[in-house]
Design a protein around this motif. Structure first.
Motif, PDB file in Angstrom:
ATOM      1  N   LEU A 250     -19.415 -32.015   0.660  1.00  0.00           N
ATOM      2  CA  LEU A 250     -20.004 -33.339   0.835  1.00  0.00           C
ATOM      3  C   LEU A 250     -20.763 -33.389   2.160  1.00  0.00           C
ATOM      4  O   LEU A 250     -20.306 -32.843   3.164  1.00  0.00           O
ATOM      5  CB  LEU A 250     -18.918 -34.419   0.845  1.00  0.00           C
ATOM      6  CG  LEU A 250     -18.016 -34.522  -0.383  1.00  0.00           C
ATOM      7  CD1 LEU A 250     -16.986 -35.629  -0.178  1.00  0.00           C
ATOM      8  CD2 LEU A 250     -18.838 -34.784  -1.641  1.00  0.00           C
ATOM      9  N   ASP A 251     -21.915 -34.068   2.162  1.00  0.00           N
ATOM     10  CA  ASP A 251     -22.624 -34.254   3.422  1.00  0.00           C
ATOM     11  C   ASP A 251     -21.975 -35.388   4.202  1.00  0.00           C
ATOM     12  O   ASP A 251     -21.000 -36.011   3.759  1.00  0.00           O
ATOM     13  CB  ASP A 251     -24.117 -34.506   3.201  1.00  0.00           C
ATOM     14  CG  ASP A 251     -24.393 -35.751   2.366  1.00  0.00           C
ATOM     15  OD1 ASP A 251     -23.518 -36.644   2.318  1.00  0.00           O
ATOM     16  OD2 ASP A 251     -25.475 -35.849   1.772  1.00  0.00           O
ATOM     17  N   ASP A 252     -22.516 -35.689   5.387  1.00  0.00           N
ATOM     18  CA  ASP A 252     -21.879 -36.666   6.269  1.00  0.00           C
ATOM     19  C   ASP A 252     -21.777 -38.050   5.627  1.00  0.00           C
ATOM     20  O   ASP A 252     -20.741 -38.724   5.726  1.00  0.00           O
ATOM     21  CB  ASP A 252     -22.648 -36.764   7.592  1.00  0.00           C
ATOM     22  CG  ASP A 252     -22.506 -35.499   8.427  1.00  0.00           C
ATOM     23  OD1 ASP A 252     -21.588 -34.714   8.133  1.00  0.00           O
ATOM     24  OD2 ASP A 252     -23.307 -35.305   9.360  1.00  0.00           O
ATOM     25  N   GLY A 253     -22.856 -38.478   4.954  1.00  0.00           N
ATOM     26  CA  GLY A 253     -22.846 -39.803   4.336  1.00  0.00           C
ATOM     27  C   GLY A 253     -21.810 -39.916   3.235  1.00  0.00           C
ATOM     28  O   GLY A 253     -21.054 -40.894   3.160  1.00  0.00           O
ATOM     29  N   ALA A 254     -21.747 -38.893   2.364  1.00  0.00           N
ATOM     30  CA  ALA A 254     -20.770 -38.917   1.271  1.00  0.00           C
ATOM     31  C   ALA A 254     -19.352 -38.779   1.808  1.00  0.00           C
ATOM     32  O   ALA A 254     -18.413 -39.369   1.266  1.00  0.00           O
ATOM     33  CB  ALA A 254     -21.080 -37.798   0.278  1.00  0.00           C
ATOM     34  N   SER A 255     -19.175 -37.997   2.883  1.00  0.00           N
ATOM     35  CA  SER A 255     -17.844 -37.854   3.479  1.00  0.00           C
ATOM     36  C   SER A 255     -17.363 -39.188   4.050  1.00  0.00           C
ATOM     37  O   SER A 255     -16.194 -39.555   3.913  1.00  0.00           O
ATOM     38  CB  SER A 255     -17.870 -36.791   4.582  1.00  0.00           C
ATOM     39  OG  SER A 255     -18.185 -35.518   4.058  1.00  0.00           O
ATOM     40  N   ARG A 256     -18.288 -39.910   4.688  1.00  0.00           N
ATOM     41  CA  ARG A 256     -17.918 -41.208   5.238  1.00  0.00           C
ATOM     42  C   ARG A 256     -17.641 -42.211   4.116  1.00  0.00           C
ATOM     43  O   ARG A 256     -16.720 -43.036   4.223  1.00  0.00           O
ATOM     44  CB  ARG A 256     -19.025 -41.707   6.160  1.00  0.00           C
ATOM     45  CG  ARG A 256     -18.607 -42.868   7.028  1.00  0.00           C
ATOM     46  CD  ARG A 256     -19.498 -43.031   8.224  1.00  0.00           C
ATOM     47  NE  ARG A 256     -20.890 -43.307   7.874  1.00  0.00           N
ATOM     48  CZ  ARG A 256     -21.820 -43.654   8.770  1.00  0.00           C
ATOM     49  NH1 ARG A 256     -21.496 -43.740  10.049  1.00  0.00           N
ATOM     50  NH2 ARG A 256     -23.060 -43.891   8.395  1.00  0.00           N
ATOM     51  N   GLY A 257     -18.405 -42.119   3.039  1.00  0.00           N
ATOM     52  CA  GLY A 257     -18.127 -42.968   1.886  1.00  0.00           C
ATOM     53  C   GLY A 257     -16.752 -42.701   1.302  1.00  0.00           C
ATOM     54  O   GLY A 257     -16.048 -43.630   0.886  1.00  0.00           O
ATOM     55  N   LEU A 258     -16.349 -41.425   1.292  1.00  0.00           N
ATOM     56  CA  LEU A 258     -15.021 -41.079   0.799  1.00  0.00           C
ATOM     57  C   LEU A 258     -13.937 -41.665   1.696  1.00  0.00           C
ATOM     58  O   LEU A 258     -12.906 -42.149   1.209  1.00  0.00           O
ATOM     59  CB  LEU A 258     -14.878 -39.558   0.705  1.00  0.00           C
ATOM     60  CG  LEU A 258     -13.523 -39.037   0.237  1.00  0.00           C
ATOM     61  CD1 LEU A 258     -13.221 -39.514  -1.176  1.00  0.00           C
ATOM     62  CD2 LEU A 258     -13.476 -37.514   0.311  1.00  0.00           C
ATOM     63  N   ALA A 259     -14.165 -41.622   3.020  1.00  0.00           N
ATOM     64  CA  ALA A 259     -13.186 -42.208   3.952  1.00  0.00           C
ATOM     65  C   ALA A 259     -13.014 -43.699   3.686  1.00  0.00           C
ATOM     66  O   ALA A 259     -11.887 -44.221   3.729  1.00  0.00           O
ATOM     67  CB  ALA A 259     -13.638 -41.964   5.393  1.00  0.00           C
ATOM     68  N   TRP A 260     -14.107 -44.386   3.397  1.00  0.00           N
ATOM     69  CA  TRP A 260     -14.008 -45.808   3.044  1.00  0.00           C
ATOM     70  C   TRP A 260     -13.203 -46.005   1.758  1.00  0.00           C
ATOM     71  O   TRP A 260     -12.320 -46.850   1.675  1.00  0.00           O
ATOM     72  CB  TRP A 260     -15.392 -46.414   2.886  1.00  0.00           C
ATOM     73  CG  TRP A 260     -15.904 -47.140   4.097  1.00  0.00           C
ATOM     74  CD1 TRP A 260     -15.268 -48.129   4.789  1.00  0.00           C
ATOM     75  CD2 TRP A 260     -17.145 -46.927   4.765  1.00  0.00           C
ATOM     76  NE1 TRP A 260     -16.040 -48.552   5.841  1.00  0.00           N
ATOM     77  CE2 TRP A 260     -17.212 -47.841   5.857  1.00  0.00           C
ATOM     78  CE3 TRP A 260     -18.224 -46.079   4.558  1.00  0.00           C
ATOM     79  CZ2 TRP A 260     -18.300 -47.916   6.713  1.00  0.00           C
ATOM     80  CZ3 TRP A 260     -19.305 -46.145   5.414  1.00  0.00           C
ATOM     81  CH2 TRP A 260     -19.342 -47.054   6.479  1.00  0.00           C
ATOM     82  N   MET A 261     -13.508 -45.200   0.751  1.00  0.00           N
ATOM     83  CA  MET A 261     -12.855 -45.360  -0.550  1.00  0.00           C
ATOM     84  C   MET A 261     -11.359 -45.067  -0.490  1.00  0.00           C
ATOM     85  O   MET A 261     -10.573 -45.693  -1.187  1.00  0.00           O
ATOM     86  CB  MET A 261     -13.537 -44.452  -1.581  1.00  0.00           C
ATOM     87  CG  MET A 261     -14.969 -44.880  -1.904  1.00  0.00           C
ATOM     88  SD  MET A 261     -15.913 -43.580  -2.732  1.00  0.00           S
ATOM     89  CE  MET A 261     -14.986 -43.391  -4.224  1.00  0.00           C
ATOM     90  N   LEU A 262     -10.971 -44.116   0.360  1.00  0.00           N
ATOM     91  CA  LEU A 262      -9.556 -43.740   0.466  1.00  0.00           C
ATOM     92  C   LEU A 262      -8.805 -44.601   1.470  1.00  0.00           C
ATOM     93  O   LEU A 262      -7.638 -44.340   1.747  1.00  0.00           O
ATOM     94  CB  LEU A 262      -9.441 -42.263   0.861  1.00  0.00           C
ATOM     95  CG  LEU A 262      -9.963 -41.235  -0.137  1.00  0.00           C
ATOM     96  CD1 LEU A 262      -9.827 -39.827   0.428  1.00  0.00           C
ATOM     97  CD2 LEU A 262      -9.226 -41.346  -1.470  1.00  0.00           C
ATOM     98  N   ASN A 263      -9.478 -45.608   2.036  1.00  0.00           N
ATOM     99  CA  ASN A 263      -8.882 -46.483   3.043  1.00  0.00           C
ATOM    100  C   ASN A 263      -8.439 -45.694   4.275  1.00  0.00           C
ATOM    101  O   ASN A 263      -7.404 -45.974   4.887  1.00  0.00           O
ATOM    102  CB  ASN A 263      -7.687 -47.252   2.459  1.00  0.00           C
ATOM    103  CG  ASN A 263      -7.270 -48.423   3.339  1.00  0.00           C
ATOM    104  OD1 ASN A 263      -8.084 -49.011   4.046  1.00  0.00           O
ATOM    105  ND2 ASN A 263      -5.989 -48.752   3.318  1.00  0.00           N
ATOM    106  N   LYS A 264      -9.249 -44.689   4.637  1.00  0.00           N
ATOM    107  CA  LYS A 264      -8.959 -43.880   5.816  1.00  0.00           C
ATOM    108  C   LYS A 264     -10.071 -43.987   6.853  1.00  0.00           C
ATOM    109  O   LYS A 264     -10.243 -43.099   7.683  1.00  0.00           O
ATOM    110  CB  LYS A 264      -8.752 -42.422   5.411  1.00  0.00           C
ATOM    111  CG  LYS A 264      -7.491 -42.208   4.585  1.00  0.00           C
ATOM    112  CD  LYS A 264      -7.202 -40.745   4.365  1.00  0.00           C
ATOM    113  CE  LYS A 264      -5.888 -40.561   3.610  1.00  0.00           C
ATOM    114  NZ  LYS A 264      -5.529 -39.136   3.430  1.00  0.00           N
ATOM    115  N   MET A 265     -10.808 -45.085   6.791  1.00  0.00           N
ATOM    116  CA  MET A 265     -11.844 -45.344   7.784  1.00  0.00           C
ATOM    117  C   MET A 265     -11.183 -45.818   9.080  1.00  0.00           C
ATOM    118  O   MET A 265     -10.649 -46.915   9.159  1.00  0.00           O
ATOM    119  CB  MET A 265     -12.831 -46.393   7.263  1.00  0.00           C
ATOM    120  CG  MET A 265     -13.847 -46.873   8.287  1.00  0.00           C
ATOM    121  SD  MET A 265     -14.852 -45.553   8.995  1.00  0.00           S
ATOM    122  CE  MET A 265     -15.801 -45.019   7.567  1.00  0.00           C
TER     123      MET A 265
END
Length: 414
Positions: A250-265
């Motif tokens: 995953l690139d940086d944008g998709a990785s950050r989107g994943l962090a949001w989705m997993l509630n790990k932001m």
């Protein structure tokens, strides 16, 4: 008299049941392993295992980090030694590596497990089975992938600040996940749950090598004093697995989107457009909370993602007068759009690749067991048909110490 005799017999009998220190381990007989690396030979398919063993006396004396044994710079003993073993199976490789040491490999203090990228692509399920069965390796151990290189190459990189290289990688991972959330701290337990769970797949952070071949530019330094910086490491993108094999990064944008989705932001900087000005406002995410609901309607997954976050304004390129509450509302709306775009980017990867690395299957399994039983055999196929709704509520709580613009008001629309 009889009672005293019976008591004496009972005490003697109980002494026979005591075991004492039958399994004691002397610290002088142990090699404390701080990191384990695993590669796979390209030609013959054998496993190559590397143990990064700490040298307690060198760590206490402040010696330089390094591998391979012997003395470091200035004749000081190195803080770590790397032992290598090769075998047809993982256990054979571990046993052969243990033959190289005069002490027993002690794995209870392993902080990091490193998989080479080639090994990750071939599959890590056998390794996970070994690690799970071990009664020494902790489930809280961090796991990474050596992106674009072998585990041996990554474990051989010396560090500047940390005496033990494994601590340097763990420190970088913790720091970047807290500051940028473009990677996630992944532990062995997280991977085992994803691999062994129904419909879910694992994600693991990558670590890349930074080659600093450029000379340090010093305009007033003589050419003979120009130096080269040694290689270093940085936390790379997140790797996505399918069936225990690495499939994509995953690139940086998709990785950050994943962090949001997993509630790990935990925190990040979001730069948004403001009216006609591209990337003119930067915000620091202070708090973020994500709720994900998954259901099924008409044999199609319904995914509802709701994010509430608070941010602080940290940079404005134009002269915006933040005393106007309408401008704050516009900035919040721009932040909502940017956050939603990054989350939808990750969702599109999930749907296109048909890989549930965001944990949607687990959500459905817990909320609607009956619906899950009907879809579990077709879950990956049904993911591509899922209806996803993303709702983002952003609030700028801290506009900064100064509401009036320092820049000329002529540079920005008011």
């Amino acid at each position: 008299m009889i009672a005293k005799f019976a008591m004496a017999v009972l005490m003697c009998a109980s002494a026979l049941l005591t075991t004492g220190c039958w399994n004691k381990l002397e610290i002088s007989d142990l090699a404390i392993v701080s990191a384990i690396g695993v590669d796979k030979a390209q030609d013959i398919g054998e496993y190559r295992v590397f143990f990064q063993v700490a040298n307690p006396s060198a760590v206490a004396s402040g010696a330089a980090a390094g591998g391979g044994g012997g003395a470091g710079a200035g004749g000081k003993a190195q803080t770590i030694t790397v032992y290598r073993g090769v075998g047809a199976s993982l256990f054979d490789a571990v046993r052969n590596a243990s033959k190289m040491s005069s002490r027993r490999m002690y794995l209870s203090h392993v902080r990091l497990v490193v998989f080479g990228e080639r090994l990750a692509k071939d599959g890590i399920e056998e390794l996970l089975d070994y690690l799970k069965r071990s009664n020494e390796i902790r489930l809280t151990t961090n796991v990474v992938i050596a992106k674009g290189m072998t585990a041996e190459a990554l474990m051989s990189v010396a560090t500047r600040f940390e005496k033990i290289p494994a601590d340097a990688i763990r420190g970088k991972m913790k720091f970047t996940s807290n500051l940028f959330s473009e990677n996630i701290e992944i532990q062995l337990d997280d991977i085992l749950k994803a691999v062994m769970g129904e419909g879910t797949e694992a994600v693991i952070n990558g670590v890349e090598l930074v080659k600093r071949g450029d000379k340090e530019a010093e305009s007033d330094a003589p050419k003979e004093k120009e130096r080269y910086s040694p290689p270093s490491t940085k936390i790379g993108p997140i790797g996505v697995f399918k069936g225990g094999k690495l499939k994509l990064w995953l690139d940086d944008g998709a990785s950050r989107g994943l962090a949001w989705m997993l509630n790990k932001m935990k925190g990040t900087v979001v730069t948004v457009d403001f009216r006609e000005q591209k990337e003119s406002v930067s915000l620091d995410v202070l708090r973020s909370k994500t709720k994900v609901k998954v259901d099924v309607a008409n044999d199609k997954p319904l995914i509802d993602i709701v994010i509430r976050q608070e941010a602080a304004l940290i940079n404005v390129k134009s002269g915006l007068d933040l005393r106007n509450p309408g401008l704050i509302k516009e900035i919040e709306a721009s932040m909502n759009r940017k956050t939603r775009e990054e989350i939808m980017k990750t969702v599109q990867i999930v749907k296109k690749e048909k890989i549930d690395f965001a944990g949607f299957a687990g959500k459905l399994h817990r909320s609607n067991r009956t619906a899950w039983e009907k879809l579990k055999d077709r879950w990956n196929e049904k993911l591509s048909e899922a209806d996803v709704r993303v709702t983002v509520q952003s609030h700028v709580r801290h506009p900064g110490m100064n509401l009036e613009p320092v820049l000329s008001k002529a540079t920005g629309e008011q």
